[in-house]
Write an enzyme that holds these catalytic residues in place. Structure first.
Site, mmCIF file in Angstrom:
data_model
loop_
_atom_site.group_PDB
_atom_site.id
_atom_site.type_symbol
_atom_site.label_atom_id
_atom_site.label_comp_id
_atom_site.label_asym_id
_atom_site.label_seq_id
_atom_site.Cartn_x
_atom_site.Cartn_y
_atom_site.Cartn_z
ATOM 1 N N ASP A 145 -0.793 6.693 77.403
ATOM 2 C CA ASP A 145 -0.297 8.057 77.342
ATOM 3 C C ASP A 145 -1.353 9.060 77.804
ATOM 4 O OD1 ASP A 145 1.430 10.096 76.792
ATOM 5 O OD2 ASP A 145 1.306 9.966 74.619
ATOM 6 N N CYS A 260 19.758 5.200 66.410
ATOM 7 C CA CYS A 260 20.019 4.143 67.407
ATOM 8 C C CYS A 260 20.267 2.797 66.723
ATOM 9 C CB CYS A 260 18.846 4.030 68.368
ATOM 10 S SG CYS A 260 19.061 2.665 69.544
#
Ligand code: B12
Ligand code: SF4
Length: 377
Positions: A145, A260
């Site tokens: 990242d 989810c």
């Protein structure tokens, strides 16, 4: 010396074993060429202005599209994933408690950048030693990242998962509660098959639950409306029309992951460093609003929360306190929130003062909108 195919096959297997020993749940290898769909998607996202004030996404677009220029000589990317979900933190319950703070599950403990970077370096050292035993030089770079790399695209191409409608990388046996990291290498390692299937089917739970309607379409996230962007990346005032939708989310948001169905298969992390610090998994908003700047800096040392900065921290908590005042919380909680807000009404920051004024005006206002998984507030 040139390496043989069997040397590289063997090394690839060793890399998987070493990665597992270093705490990564999975490693996959891909070439550097990106499927053009990823670049087209990135370009459309930038053209639509969905990156907001994240200028680095636009200015470093070419490096993302042409990773060869990022690490000259590299021919392979080893993508890795590491689970971060801490067990027993009861996130959904917390979202329904307006006096408590909700922080993204990834941010409760030690900063993953630091932890993962060290592990990647160890992995790179092991690979370099193995290459040296084969009388081969090893050029590499490690990222987590931290560079203009389309991490989810590479993870997808190396078989670690598919990209879901919520834009998360999803894995059939692990859901999406994991970080992604990469090791760029010039070794001609064997390439893994990409995950070609998308397993989202007709489900739209993530798109429907988003508190701020940040998805313009499946696979299309307007970051300017995402609570993660608003509370972490953006230093600007939070748009007034989105404030009441944020509920008690003061640092990031997880609703599109919590809902989810694939996250039923998520595994909890065994990294003790990711364990919550300062009771951040169950703490009252007013306690966090009391932190002065020194306390903020001390308590967020080595934590991803530092990234937001103190002013944004207070701005975010002020919004959540405003939402508490408009909720069905007890009168006692409301009075404590009002006292806390008034205590900072004359602070140095105009940004914080304006959010405090907004918050105070919310007292006993009818809650304007449903807010994702905190809906029944
Ligand atoms: C900028 C950024 C953000 C922004 C924008 C998010 C976004 N969706 O773009 C904001 C601040 C909003 C954000 C939020 C979050 N982020 Co973030 N973020 C990033 C960062 C730095 C860049 C992402 C990026 O390139 N965006 C550009 C857009 C265009 O990318 P995209 O929407 O993902 O689309 C890509 C693919 O999905 C693909 N694509 C999309 N649809 C389709 C369809 C087809 C057919 C194909 C082929 C391709 C394709 O094309 C694009 C290029 O690959 C990455 C780290 C990195 N260097 O990659 C972390 C990263 C994506 N974030 C991460 C995390 C954990 C989060 C949060 C969960 C944090 C939180 N709890 O608050 C939220 C999740 C919100 C969400 N639903 O995405 C993780 C994701 C891990 C995972 N399992 O997927 C990453 C990978 C960091 C890491 N190293 O672990 N993030
Ligand atoms: S549910 Fe939360 S993290 Fe997901 S897109 Fe919406 S605001 Fe962002």
């Amino acid at each position: 010396m040139t390496t043989s195919k069997s040397d590289m096959d063997q090394l690839a297997q060793q890399i998987r074993d070493w990665a597992a020993q270093l705490g990564f749940q999975q490693a996959g290898i891909s070439a550097l060429d990106l499927d053009q769909q990823h670049i087209q998607h990135l370009d459309r996202w930038l053209d639509d202005g969905f990156h907001g004030d994240m200028e680095y996404m636009a200015t470093r677009r070419d490096l993302r599209a042409e990773p060869q220029t990022l690490v000259p000589g590299a021919t392979r990317i080893i993508s890795l994933r590491m689970d971060y979900l801490v067990g027993d933190t009861q996130p959904v319950k917390l979202l329904k408690e307006p006096d408590k703070a909700y922080l993204s599950r990834y941010a409760l403990g030690r900063d993953y950048h630091k932890l993962i970077r060290k592990r990647l370096q160890k992995l790179a050292d092991q690979i370099t030693a193995a290459a040296s035993a084969l009388q081969t030089e090893h050029q590499y770079r490690v990222f987590v990242d931290s560079a203009p790399v389309l991490e989810r695209a590479y993870a997808n191409q190396s078989g670690l998962g598919w990209i879901g409608k919520n834009t998360m990388l999803l894995n059939r046996t692990a859901g999406s509660w994991f970080f992604i990291a990469e090791l760029f290498t010039d070794l001609p390692l064997p390439i893994d098959p990409p995950e070609q299937k998308n397993h989202c089917g007709s489900c739209t739970a993530c798109l429907d639950i988003c508190p701020t309607d940040a998805f313009t379409n499946p696979y299309q996230l307007d970051a300017r409306r995402c609570i993660s962007y608003l509370t972490i990346e953006s230093k600007a005032p939070i748009p007034v029309e989105l404030r009441s939708k944020m509920g008690n989310r003061i640092f990031g948001c997880d609703d599109c992951q919590l809902i989810c169905p694939w996250n039923r298969f998520a595994k909890t992390t065994s990294e003790t460093d990711f364990s919550p610090r300062h009771q951040l998994d169950n703490i009252k908003l007013i306690q966090l609003f009391e932190w002065n700047k020194q306390q903020f800096l001390k308590n967020t040392e080595g934590s991803p929360i530092r990234r937001a900065g103190y002013q944004s921290w207070l701005r975010n908590i002020a919004v959540a306190l405003g939402n508490l005042l408009a909720s069905n919380a007890s009168e006692q909680d409301k009075q404590q929130a009002i006292d806390a807000l008034k205590g900072r009404q004359n602070c140095d920051s105009e940004l914080v003062r304006e959010h405090i004024e907004w918050a105070l005006q919310q007292y006993n206002q009818p809650s304007k909108t449903a807010s994702g998984l905190g809906e029944s507030q």
